[in-house]
Design an enzyme around this catalytic site. Structure first.
Site, short mmCIF file in Angstrom:
data_model
loop_
_atom_site.label_atom_id
_atom_site.label_comp_id
_atom_site.label_asym_id
_atom_site.label_seq_id
_atom_site.Cartn_x
_atom_site.Cartn_y
_atom_site.Cartn_z
N LYS A 62 0.82 -1.22 0.00
CA LYS A 62 0.00 0.00 0.00
C LYS A 62 0.85 1.27 0.00
CE LYS A 62 -1.77 -1.33 3.99
NZ LYS A 62 -0.85 -2.39 4.47
N HIS A 191 0.21 -3.25 14.81
CA HIS A 191 0.89 -2.15 14.12
C HIS A 191 0.95 -0.99 15.10
CE1 HIS A 191 2.12 0.86 11.28
NE2 HIS A 191 2.04 0.03 10.26
N GLU A 265 6.00 -5.83 8.63
CA GLU A 265 5.33 -5.30 7.44
C GLU A 265 5.80 -3.88 7.14
OE1 GLU A 265 1.23 -5.37 8.59
OE2 GLU A 265 1.12 -7.54 8.68
C1 PLP Z 1 -1.51 -3.44 8.22
C2 PLP Z 1 -0.40 -2.52 7.86
N1 PLP Z 1 0.84 -3.03 7.78
C3 PLP Z 1 1.89 -2.28 7.45
C4 PLP Z 1 1.73 -0.94 7.15
C5 PLP Z 1 2.95 -0.16 6.77
O1 PLP Z 1 3.30 0.72 7.76
P1 PLP Z 1 4.61 1.60 7.69
O2 PLP Z 1 4.60 2.32 6.42
O3 PLP Z 1 4.52 2.46 8.87
O4 PLP Z 1 5.78 0.67 7.79
C6 PLP Z 1 0.47 -0.35 7.27
C7 PLP Z 1 0.27 1.07 7.03
O5 PLP Z 1 -0.79 1.63 7.09
C8 PLP Z 1 -0.63 -1.16 7.62
O6 PLP Z 1 -1.88 -0.68 7.70
#
Ligand code: PLP
Length: 395
Positions: A62, A191, A265
């Site tokens: 994402k 998270h 993640e």
């Molecule tokens: C379920 C989940 N995992 C991982 C991420 C990635 O987070 P980050 O960019 O802080 O590493 C997000 C970000 O919204 C998320 O919703």
């Protein structure tokens, strides 16, 4: 560009942003230019592997879903966190095997679950009983990863209001319900919030995860996956080192059994620093008081809050434009406002900054623009989103 796939251009020592600008004919382009250094992703991966080797990174698609970038990571061997059918399609389409994917979205539409089932992406997060009943119908053989809430007190974007069950009040019930329905719980995830700077946040969460594991095992679930989520900074490696050390210690102390697979993640961590966005001033207004004295300069850029700056809404203080002029330091500075290109008055990038007197055609660069920018940008008002040139160090 062949078949719509952008080419990767190679450099020998270091990517020279100024040289790329000189070679890019920005004066004849309407759009802003993104310069993406893919090799920066590889450097980040090596840093991660050095500091937290037990935790396998599953890149959160994402954050930046550009296929050439996702493929670059796939070729380096990372796993992936996908949140939707289309993200699954993208990653599977690159030849990534389903074991390297976690479907990390606790509220998934039925059709997306069916797609995951068809393609054997078995690991997926859940944080409520409706999602568990839904699985009995659409994907009973999946591995349930119970997502609980454990937020940092120092993260820029928190996710806990929307996702994550209570680790004490809800998680045991969800595991009991799964057991009663004949479903498998195999792990837990959290998270702490994106762009986290609180070193203690991960241990607080891993402690809750440990309790969830114990309860799951007690009632007969075979618990073997701990997912520490994202939240790691992308542009501050020193802070990352501190967080990594804390996560390492916490995971080793609370999950010493190496048979437990540990994944993370990270999104921002990999891609934030990889992009520099070069914008052009395409219009200017001088605001003067009644006596004709200059109050401020207003500059209009070819990208804005509906483009790559959308996620910067909360933290404009982190935006420091770089000027590609030779005598910047010696020039007098004036109060300046930087606007995006659309007609919307909310489309303001920086309200109050000091800049020399600039002209139409001058360029402003913004570093660290790789996270939550590209997939969010829209051509609102008919202004095209930036184009991107991809670079990598010659192998
Ligand atoms: C379920 C989940 N995992 C991982 C991420 C990635 O987070 P980050 O960019 O802080 O590493 C997000 C970000 O919204 C998320 O919703």
């Amino acid at each position: 560009m062949a078949n719509g796939t952008p080419e990767i251009e190679y450099y020998d020592h270091e990517l020279n942003i100024r040289r790329v600008i000189e070679q890019s004919d920005l004066q004849s382009m309407d759009q802003a230019l993104n310069i993406c250094d893919l090799s920066s992703l590889e450097r980040k991966l090596r840093l991660w592997q050095k500091l937290i080797p037990r935790i396998k990174p599953y890149y959160a698609v994402k954050c930046n879903n550009i296929p050439v970038l996702v493929k670059f990571l796939a070729d380096l061997g990372t796993g992936f966190d996908c949140a939707s059918k289309n993200e699954l399609k993208l990653v599977l389409g690159l030849g990534v095997s389903p074991e390297r994917i976690i479907f990390a979205h606790p509220s998934r539409p039925a059709s997306h679950l069916e797609y995951a089932k068809e393609h054997e992406v078995v690991n997926g997060t859940v944080d409520n009983e409706f999602a568990i009943y839904q699985l009995t119908k659409h994907f009973p053989n999946s591995n349930i990863i119970v997502r609980f809430k454990s937020e940092s007190t120092k993260a820029l974007y928190l996710l806990g209001e929307k996702y994550g069950c209570d680790s004490e009040a809800d998680a045991p019930d969800l595991m009991l319900l799964s057991k009663a329905l004949g479903l498998k719980v195999t792990g837990t995830s959290f998270h702490v919030g994106s762009a986290c700077s609180e070193v203690e946040a991960y241990d607080r969460a891993v402690e809750k995860a440990e309790n969830i594991f114990r309860f799951g095992e007690l009632i007969g679930h075979k618990m073997d996956l701990l997912d520490v989520g994202g939240g790691f900074p992308g542009k501050n490696d020193e802070l990352f080192e501190e967080l990594a050390a804390a996560v390492n210690t916490s995971v080793q102390n609370r999950f010493p059994d190496e048979r437990v697979q540990v994944i993370g993640e990270p999104g921002r961590f990999f891609v934030e620093a990889a992009y520099t966005l070069i914008c052009k001033i395409h219009a200017k207004r001088e605001v003067r008081n009644k006596n004709g004295k200059l109050e401020k300069n207003m500059y209009f850029l070819n990208d804005g809050m509906y483009g790559h700056f959308a996620a910067m809404f909360y933290r404009p203080e982190e935006l420091t434009p770089v000027l590609y002029l030779d005598d910047v330091e010696s020039r007098p500075k004036f109060k300046s406002v930087i606007w995006g290109p659309s007609c919307d008055s909310q489309d303001k990038i920086l309200d109050d900054c000091l800049l020399p007197n600039l002209n139409c055609g001058d360029l402003l660069g913004f570093r660290n623009m790789g996270a939550y920018t590209v997939p969010i940008a829209s051509p609102f008002n008919g202004f095209d989103v930036p184009v991107t040139r991809f670079f990598a160090k010659r192998p």
